[in-house]
Scaffold this motif. Sequence first.
Motif, PDB file in Angstrom:
ATOM      1  N   PHE A   1      42.408  25.823  43.168  1.00  0.00           N
ATOM      2  CA  PHE A   1      43.874  25.886  43.700  1.00  0.00           C
ATOM      3  C   PHE A   1      44.522  27.148  42.869  1.00  0.00           C
ATOM      4  O   PHE A   1      44.902  26.985  41.668  1.00  0.00           O
ATOM      5  CB  PHE A   1      44.425  24.475  43.540  1.00  0.00           C
ATOM      6  CG  PHE A   1      43.727  23.485  44.209  1.00  0.00           C
ATOM      7  CD1 PHE A   1      44.077  23.506  45.606  1.00  0.00           C
ATOM      8  CD2 PHE A   1      43.028  22.653  43.874  1.00  0.00           C
ATOM      9  CE1 PHE A   1      43.241  22.791  46.665  1.00  0.00           C
ATOM     10  CE2 PHE A   1      42.254  21.579  44.571  1.00  0.00           C
ATOM     11  CZ  PHE A   1      42.515  21.770  46.068  1.00  0.00           C
ATOM     12  N   GLY A   2      45.225  27.798  43.450  1.00  0.00           N
ATOM     13  CA  GLY A   2      46.030  28.940  43.127  1.00  0.00           C
ATOM     14  C   GLY A   2      45.067  30.275  42.942  1.00  0.00           C
ATOM     15  O   GLY A   2      45.707  31.318  42.726  1.00  0.00           O
ATOM     16  N   GLU A   3      43.734  30.114  42.985  1.00  0.00           N
ATOM     17  CA  GLU A   3      42.869  31.221  42.779  1.00  0.00           C
ATOM     18  C   GLU A   3      42.102  31.433  44.199  1.00  0.00           C
ATOM     19  O   GLU A   3      42.619  32.111  45.176  1.00  0.00           O
ATOM     20  CB  GLU A   3      42.040  31.034  41.614  1.00  0.00           C
ATOM     21  CG  GLU A   3      42.799  31.298  40.484  1.00  0.00           C
ATOM     22  CD  GLU A   3      43.151  32.554  40.291  1.00  0.00           C
ATOM     23  OE1 GLU A   3      42.529  33.338  40.478  1.00  0.00           O
ATOM     24  OE2 GLU A   3      44.258  32.812  39.790  1.00  0.00           O
ATOM     25  N   LEU A   4      41.085  30.533  44.399  1.00  0.00           N
ATOM     26  CA  LEU A   4      40.040  30.410  45.694  1.00  0.00           C
ATOM     27  C   LEU A   4      40.968  29.839  46.710  1.00  0.00           C
ATOM     28  O   LEU A   4      40.752  30.636  47.850  1.00  0.00           O
ATOM     29  CB  LEU A   4      38.994  29.611  45.341  1.00  0.00           C
ATOM     30  CG  LEU A   4      38.062  29.228  46.495  1.00  0.00           C
ATOM     31  CD1 LEU A   4      37.329  30.695  46.833  1.00  0.00           C
ATOM     32  CD2 LEU A   4      37.005  28.271  46.347  1.00  0.00           C
ATOM     33  N   LEU A   5      41.814  29.170  46.492  1.00  0.00           N
ATOM     34  CA  LEU A   5      42.810  29.015  47.791  1.00  0.00           C
ATOM     35  C   LEU A   5      44.199  29.264  47.116  1.00  0.00           C
ATOM     36  O   LEU A   5      44.864  28.321  46.398  1.00  0.00           O
ATOM     37  CB  LEU A   5      42.790  27.147  47.861  1.00  0.00           C
ATOM     38  CG  LEU A   5      41.334  26.654  48.430  1.00  0.00           C
ATOM     39  CD1 LEU A   5      41.284  25.185  48.653  1.00  0.00           C
ATOM     40  CD2 LEU A   5      41.048  27.234  49.724  1.00  0.00           C
ATOM     41  N   PRO A   6      44.734  30.109  47.567  1.00  0.00           N
ATOM     42  CA  PRO A   6      46.050  30.432  47.067  1.00  0.00           C
ATOM     43  C   PRO A   6      47.090  29.696  47.710  1.00  0.00           C
ATOM     44  O   PRO A   6      47.154  28.957  48.709  1.00  0.00           O
ATOM     45  CB  PRO A   6      46.306  31.983  47.863  1.00  0.00           C
ATOM     46  CG  PRO A   6      45.098  32.355  48.103  1.00  0.00           C
ATOM     47  CD  PRO A   6      44.213  31.111  48.431  1.00  0.00           C
ATOM     48  N   TYR A   7      48.000  29.011  46.696  1.00  0.00           N
ATOM     49  CA  TYR A   7      49.141  28.261  47.065  1.00  0.00           C
ATOM     50  C   TYR A   7      50.060  28.897  48.204  1.00  0.00           C
ATOM     51  O   TYR A   7      50.183  30.133  48.367  1.00  0.00           O
ATOM     52  CB  TYR A   7      50.126  28.303  45.897  1.00  0.00           C
ATOM     53  CG  TYR A   7      49.559  27.403  44.740  1.00  0.00           C
ATOM     54  CD1 TYR A   7      48.968  26.124  45.072  1.00  0.00           C
ATOM     55  CD2 TYR A   7      49.403  27.736  43.472  1.00  0.00           C
ATOM     56  CE1 TYR A   7      48.355  25.402  43.971  1.00  0.00           C
ATOM     57  CE2 TYR A   7      48.744  27.001  42.263  1.00  0.00           C
ATOM     58  CZ  TYR A   7      48.235  25.869  42.577  1.00  0.00           C
ATOM     59  OH  TYR A   7      47.709  25.131  41.711  1.00  0.00           O
ATOM     60  N   GLY A   8      50.446  27.978  49.055  1.00  0.00           N
ATOM     61  CA  GLY A   8      51.233  28.378  50.167  1.00  0.00           C
ATOM     62  C   GLY A   8      50.653  29.136  51.311  1.00  0.00           C
ATOM     63  O   GLY A   8      51.216  29.448  52.333  1.00  0.00           O
ATOM     64  N   GLU A   9      49.165  28.974  51.468  1.00  0.00           N
ATOM     65  CA  GLU A   9      48.706  29.474  52.571  1.00  0.00           C
ATOM     66  C   GLU A   9      47.726  28.368  53.223  1.00  0.00           C
ATOM     67  O   GLU A   9      47.504  27.331  52.727  1.00  0.00           O
ATOM     68  CB  GLU A   9      47.588  30.609  52.112  1.00  0.00           C
ATOM     69  CG  GLU A   9      48.266  31.837  51.484  1.00  0.00           C
ATOM     70  CD  GLU A   9      47.458  32.915  51.366  1.00  0.00           C
ATOM     71  OE1 GLU A   9      46.070  32.896  51.798  1.00  0.00           O
ATOM     72  OE2 GLU A   9      47.840  34.024  50.591  1.00  0.00           O
TER      73      GLU A   9
END
Length: 179
Positions: free
Chosen positions: A62-70
Amino acid sequence: MKKMIRPFLFFTFVACSIAPDLFAQEALKPRPSPLEMVTMKYEDAYIKITYGRPHKRGREIFGELLPYGEVWRTGANEATEITITRPIKLGGQSVRPGTYTIFTIPNKDHWTIILNSELGQWGAYNYNSKLDVVRFDVPVSQTDDVFEPFTIEFAQKAQSAELIMMWDQTQVTIPIDFM
């Protein structure tokens, strides 16, 4: 001309004999993010979720592989789908029976949960917010355990249930009320 046909026929025969074995081996190779299905039944209500289970594999999720807010497909490969056979309340929102795509928007302190009417999507590449059926936020909690694969579970209670999504050390819990 006869001399050229024989080698061509030989190589065609060999290629046709080997190709099915190569394709069969590729087809038997397991997916890195296997398909999973979870179900629950409460009286005459039935809920089924089908999703791909990506694995952490040492990555920062979270925040890397899955960017926040997307917008995320809530799994891997094909977008996650939920089938509901009776009216329910999901996260306080009324949902009619049917099959929907589940998208999420992960954020550090909450996730936005989205049920969308467009089915058969690969990923979230063609996500269309105009086809959203419900959208609501749920808080994020941290777990002591690390969930290597992305995991969806149901926790059944007396007259309600919870839909729980976990990956890495992140968890979201979505209340389900049966109507």
